[in-house]
Design an enzyme around this catalytic site. Structure first.
Site, PDB file in Angstrom:
ATOM      1  N   CYS A  57      37.839  58.160  91.032  1.00  0.00           N
ATOM      2  CA  CYS A  57      38.014  57.928  92.475  1.00  0.00           C
ATOM      3  C   CYS A  57      38.069  59.291  93.168  1.00  0.00           C
ATOM      4  O   CYS A  57      37.514  60.271  92.673  1.00  0.00           O
ATOM      5  CB  CYS A  57      39.265  57.087  92.749  1.00  0.00           C
ATOM      6  N   ARG A  58      38.756  59.366  94.297  1.00  0.00           N
ATOM      7  CA  ARG A  58      38.826  60.622  95.043  1.00  0.00           C
ATOM      8  C   ARG A  58      39.736  61.633  94.350  1.00  0.00           C
ATOM      9  O   ARG A  58      39.382  62.782  94.166  1.00  0.00           O
ATOM     10  CB  ARG A  58      39.316  60.335  96.471  1.00  0.00           C
TER      11      ARG A  58
END
Length: 101
Positions: free
Chosen positions: A63-64
């Site tokens: 993810c981020r």
């Protein structure tokens, strides 16, 4: 088990085929991605059947920053997936590694 951005980068640079699942939102994916399969975290429970044939293969979730992918990792493991790895630091750490190179 986790995977570092350096380990993933080395494997991608070698052209290794990895099961990379990006659990961010479509808008984030459109801005920047590592070429993984987009399955947003909120959709994962409804789309887990798409991954069933890879239940015993290594799956790397990303993810981020590593928080959402950590939740995705836990969810997949709770549903019988045996080799799920979370990308520590997410795409932010991956891009930072590239900037330093």
């Amino acid at each position: 088990m986790d995977i570092t951005v350096q380990e993933l980068k080395d494997r991608l640079d070698k052209g290794e085929n990895v099961n990379l699942i990006d659990v961010r939102e479509p808008s984030e994916y459109a801005e920047d991605n590592l070429g993984g399969e987009l399955i947003p975290l909120g959709e994962l429970p409804h789309r887990i059947d798409e991954l069933e044939d890879r239940q015993n293969e290594e799956i790397i979730v990303q993810c981020r920053s590593g928080a959402r992918s950590g939740r995705a990792q836990q969810y997949l493991e709770e549903n019988g997936f045996t080799n799920v790895r979370n990308l520590v630091g997410g795409i932010l750490a991956y891009r930072e590694l590239e900037r330093k190179a």
